[in-house]
Each structure stands twice: as structure tokens, then as C-alpha cells.
Write a protein that holds these residues in place. Structure first.
Motif, PDB file in Angstrom:
ATOM      1  N   SER A 103       0.809  -1.219   0.000  1.00 10.67           N
ATOM      2  CA  SER A 103       0.000   0.000   0.000  1.00 10.67           C
ATOM      3  C   SER A 103       0.840   1.267   0.000  1.00 10.67           C
ATOM      4  O   SER A 103       0.381   2.314  -0.456  1.00 10.67           O
ATOM      5  N   LEU A 104       2.063   1.192   0.528  1.00 16.02           N
ATOM      6  CA  LEU A 104       2.908   2.375   0.599  1.00 16.02           C
ATOM      7  C   LEU A 104       3.995   2.363  -0.470  1.00 16.02           C
ATOM      8  O   LEU A 104       3.935   3.120  -1.444  1.00 16.02           O
ATOM      9  N   ALA A 105       4.993   1.494  -0.316  1.00 16.29           N
ATOM     10  CA  ALA A 105       6.138   1.546  -1.235  1.00 16.29           C
ATOM     11  C   ALA A 105       5.740   1.212  -2.672  1.00 16.29           C
ATOM     12  O   ALA A 105       6.044   1.963  -3.615  1.00 16.29           O
ATOM     13  N   MET A 106       5.059   0.072  -2.861  1.00 19.03           N
ATOM     14  CA  MET A 106       4.690  -0.319  -4.221  1.00 19.03           C
ATOM     15  C   MET A 106       3.664   0.636  -4.824  1.00 19.03           C
ATOM     16  O   MET A 106       3.728   0.962  -6.010  1.00 19.03           O
ATOM     17  N   SER A 107       2.706   1.091  -4.006  1.00 20.69           N
ATOM     18  CA  SER A 107       1.709   2.031  -4.530  1.00 20.69           C
ATOM     19  C   SER A 107       2.355   3.333  -4.978  1.00 20.69           C
ATOM     20  O   SER A 107       1.953   3.916  -5.989  1.00 20.69           O
ATOM     21  N   PRO A 244       2.189  11.540  -1.171  1.00 21.15           N
ATOM     22  CA  PRO A 244       2.274  10.564  -0.084  1.00 21.15           C
ATOM     23  C   PRO A 244       0.934  10.315   0.583  1.00 21.15           C
ATOM     24  O   PRO A 244       0.659   9.191   1.030  1.00 21.15           O
ATOM     25  N   PHE A 245       0.065  11.320   0.667  1.00 21.87           N
ATOM     26  CA  PHE A 245      -1.251  11.108   1.267  1.00 21.87           C
ATOM     27  C   PHE A 245      -2.064  10.094   0.463  1.00 21.87           C
ATOM     28  O   PHE A 245      -2.854   9.331   1.034  1.00 21.87           O
ATOM     29  N   GLY A 246      -1.885  10.087  -0.852  1.00 20.30           N
ATOM     30  CA  GLY A 246      -2.580   9.101  -1.678  1.00 20.30           C
ATOM     31  C   GLY A 246      -2.191   7.682  -1.317  1.00 20.30           C
ATOM     32  O   GLY A 246      -3.019   6.767  -1.359  1.00 20.30           O
ATOM     33  N   CYS A 247      -0.918   7.496  -0.947  1.00 21.50           N
ATOM     34  CA  CYS A 247      -0.461   6.177  -0.507  1.00 21.50           C
ATOM     35  C   CYS A 247      -0.935   5.879   0.911  1.00 21.50           C
ATOM     36  O   CYS A 247      -1.333   4.747   1.224  1.00 21.50           O
ATOM     37  N   LEU A 248      -0.889   6.882   1.791  1.00 16.67           N
ATOM     38  CA  LEU A 248      -1.332   6.685   3.164  1.00 16.67           C
ATOM     39  C   LEU A 248      -2.793   6.254   3.215  1.00 16.67           C
ATOM     40  O   LEU A 248      -3.179   5.429   4.049  1.00 16.67           O
ATOM     41  N   ASN A 249      -3.616   6.777   2.336  1.00 18.12           N
ATOM     42  CA  ASN A 249      -5.017   6.374   2.338  1.00 18.12           C
ATOM     43  C   ASN A 249      -5.189   4.913   1.937  1.00 18.12           C
ATOM     44  O   ASN A 249      -6.102   4.238   2.417  1.00 18.12           O
TER      45      ASN A 249
END
Length: 392
Positions: A103-107, A244-249
Motif C-alpha cells: 500500500s505504501l512503497a509499491m503504490s 504521499p497522502f494518496g499512498c497513506l489512504n
């Protein structure tokens, strides 16, 4: 490989799932029961992360499973959520691993990377051959990323990064770090993302010691001291904090489901104890007060799962909003902690031992409550959505 019949008899979640979604859930449940459960108490005690299990997660398709292409499964949001639920029923650290990796690195790479960056990193990460981390949080401002002090400056044809990050999951194990830094251009500064191979000189990741939570996973401090990168290390599609917020969500969405897995595990432990332990000549579950506690716990588990399912269906339609994710994250973690505490009380003195998973879940959930937005941050998100006024 099913939830205890008495819980299923009260609420039939399977009726709301497709056959494919159920298959993903059962695969994750088998992994949690066969590969996590037998060793997790020892790993928690020793503060040990079993990296050798990572390729198994890749083989099962869990890593970046919500992404399309590059070896990723392209599964639906509900399927991903169900996997998060079952992994966190095993331990929050393993759901966290899947979240950080996928959800974070790969996204971040999938959403904002160049085609060359995607081809270089994503297939190996999907297989579990490569590990990624997501370096956003800093020591002085976890809830205020706009105040980050990590910088990136132009130096000839490349970049130089300087700064510090804290509480970065997997950083000491990662092959590549997605590092967020402020790029200063004249009087303007903007947050950009950079791909930093761990072998880059000046990059140092140090595991944080003394944790009483998330002990079977790895969180680190990162020092960036004159880290030199080529020009193509920047993620071209990421500009500003919205990236980064897009990944955090994405990660927050997984927590909505995952926390309910930890809650269900605690409820199962309390239910088993209530029927096997006798006091005053009868099982403690025959007492009205215990049944009331079990009933309240069940209601919150099922409400939380139904909320997660609703958010998953919204996400699959492309209609899920950040405020709705905040509702789910705030509710799931808060109620999971309350359930863990109630389950511990039902288990009495034995509940503080590792003969039961409850204290481990409770300790882990304190971390889950803090990362990807504290309760207070999500309350302010919802307050803004209700009033139109920004209280940050």
C-alpha cells in the motif's frame, strides 16, 4: 479453516462475499494459522521478524495485490481487505508488512513512478524478492508532514538528500526506500518522492530498540547524510503532499479491515475461555455479565467488518473519500482496543500471559492507533468534513 462456528452462526459474512473474495480470505487465514500462529509468541518475545516468510507472501499474491500489472494480482479492494483482516488476526506486524510493501512503497512507485522505475522494482517486490519502505515520518512531526525538514537539492545532473526520518517500517531490510523530501527552488518548496537504494552511500537505517509493541516487525530511524542520487531517482508523478497522502489512504484502508482481525482473535480467545473455565461450579460463560461482554464484543466486531465491507465496495466503485477512510480507521482501531481490553478481563490473570494472544494484540493496536493518523487527526478530518472549518 473457518471462524469458530458460534461466531459464524450469529453473523454470516460469507453471504456478502463473492467466491473469489472468499478464496483470498481463506488463503490468508491458512497462512496466518499455519505460518504465523505457531511462532508468533516466540517472535514477539525475541523481537524477531521472520524475513524468510516474505517470499511466501509473494507466492500467495498478497504483495501489492490491489495493483495491476508488473506481476501484481489486480485483486479487488474487498479481497485485499479480507487478506489484511486475516493476517492481522495472526499479528499486526504481518499486516503492517503487507501494508508497507504494497500500500505504501509499491503504490508510490505504481502511482507516481516512471515506466523504467516500475519495471525495475515492482515485479521483484510483488514476488517478495525485493523489499521496500516508505520514509515520510520525521522525529519532530509525525502528524505534520508539511513541516518536514528533509531536503533534496540539485547538484549537477543529480540530487543530494539530507535529513532524518523515524518510525520507518522495514527500512533496515529494504532494498529500496521511497523517501519524501522538500525540494527548494528559489522561494518555492515542494515535497517530492525519491527512490533510494539502501546501498546508497550516506543512507543509514537503524532498527529502533526498546519497543513494547510491534515486536515481531521492524521499525527504524533513517539518517540521510549527503545521499547522492541520479536525476532519474525522482518519482516524476509525485508533486506535493497529496502524493504521499494518496499512498497513506491505501494503507489506512487496510487498517480498517486489519484491526477487526485483531479484535476477532481477542473475541475468539475470550469465547473459548468462557466455555472452558469453570468458577463456582459452572462455566464463566453461563454468567449474565460474561455473556453481556461477549455480546457487546461481537456487535462491535461485526459492525466494524460491515463498515469495512461498505468502504471496500465504495473503493471498488472509485467513490471512497478520505473522510470515509477516517471513519473506518478511527472506529476499527478504537473498538479493537476496547475489545482487547474486555477480552483480557474475561481471561482474568491468565490473560496477561502469552498463553493467549490478547495482550500482544492490545500492545500492537496501540501502535496501529498511532500510525497512519492518530485518533485526533482522524477526528479533525471528520470535524472539517462536518463543519467546513479547518481546525488543524
Amino acid at each position: 479453516m473457518t471462524t469458530p462456528p458460534r461466531i459464524d452462526a450469529v453473523f454470516d459474512l460469507d453471504a456478502l462475499l463473492t467466491e473469489g473474495e472468499r478464496e483470498w480470505q481463506l488463503a490468508a487465514r491458512r497462512f496466518a494459522q499455519e505460518r504465523i500462529a505457531p511462532v508468533i509468541e516466540e517472535d514477539f518475545e525475541r523481537a524477531h521478524f521472520r524475513r524468510e516468510l516474505v517470499p511466501e507472501l509473494g507466492e500467495l499474491g498478497f504483495l501489492g495485490m490491489h495493483l495491476d500489472g508488473y506481476g501484481c494480482a489486480g485483486a479487488g479492494a474487498v479481497s485485499y481487505g479480507l487478506v489484511c483482516l486475516e493476517l492481522e488476526a495472526g499479528d499486526s506486524g504481518w499486516r503492517t508488512f503487507v501494508s508497507v510493501q504494497g500500500s505504501l512503497a509499491m503504490s508510490a512507485i505504481h502511482k507516481y513512478g516512471s515506466e523504467e522505475q516500475k519495471q525495475q522494482w515492482l515485479p521483484g517486490m510483488a514476488k517478495g524478492e525485493l523489499i521496500g519502505c516508505f520514509a515520510l515520518t520525521e522525529p519532530q512531526g509525525g502528524s505534520d508532514p508539511a513541516a518536514m525538514t528533509t531536503t533534496a537539492r540539485r547538484d549537477g545532473d543529480g540530487w543530494v538528500l539530507d535529513g532524518v526520518k523515524r518510525w520507518i517500517g522495514l527500512a533496515s531490510l529494504a532494498d529500496v526506500a521511497v523517501v519524501w523530501a522538500k525540494v527548494v527552488d528559489g522561494s518555492e518548496s515542494v515535497v517530492r518522492g525519491f527512490l533510494v537504494p539502501q546501498s546508497t552511500p550516506g543512507f543509514t537505517a537503524t532498527p529502533i530498540e526498546g519497543k513494547l509493541s510491534m515486536r515481531a516487525s521492524v521499525q527504524c530511524d533513517i539518517d540521510l547524510d549527503g545521499v547522492r542520487l541520479p536525476s532519474d531517482a525522482m518519482l516524476p508523478g509525485a508533486k506535493g503532499l497529496s502524493a504521499p497522502f494518496g499512498c497513506l489512504n491505501e494503507a489506512r484502508y487496510g487498517i480498517v479491515w486489519g484491526a477487526m482481525g485483531a479484535a476477532r482473535s481477542c473475541l475468539e480467545a475470550a469465547l473459548e475461555r468462557s466455555t472452558s473455565r469453570e468458577v463456582f461450579g459452572k462455566p464463566i460463560g453461563a454468567n449474565q455479565l460474561i455473556q453481556a461482554k461477549l455480546a457487546d464484543m461481537l456487535v462491535e466486531v461485526e459492525k466494524g467488518i460491515l463498515l469495512a465491507l461498505h468502504l471496500g465496495r465504495l473503493k471498488e466503485r472509485g467513490a471512497l473519500t478520505p473522510a470515509q477512510i477516517s471513519v473506518g480507521k478511527l472506529n476499527s482501531v478504537r473498538e479493537a482496543l476496547a475489545i482487547a481490553h474486555e477480552a483480557r478481563a474475561i481471561l482474568a490473570g491468565d490473560g496477561i500471559t502469552n498463553a493467549f494472544p490478547v495482550m500482544r494484540h492490545a500492545a500492537n493496536l496501540e501502535s496501529v492507533r498511532t500510525y497512519e493518523g492518530t485518533d485526533e487527526i482522524h477526528q479533525l478530518v471528520l470535524g472539517r468534513a462536518l463543519t467546513g472549518l479547518n481546525a488543524f
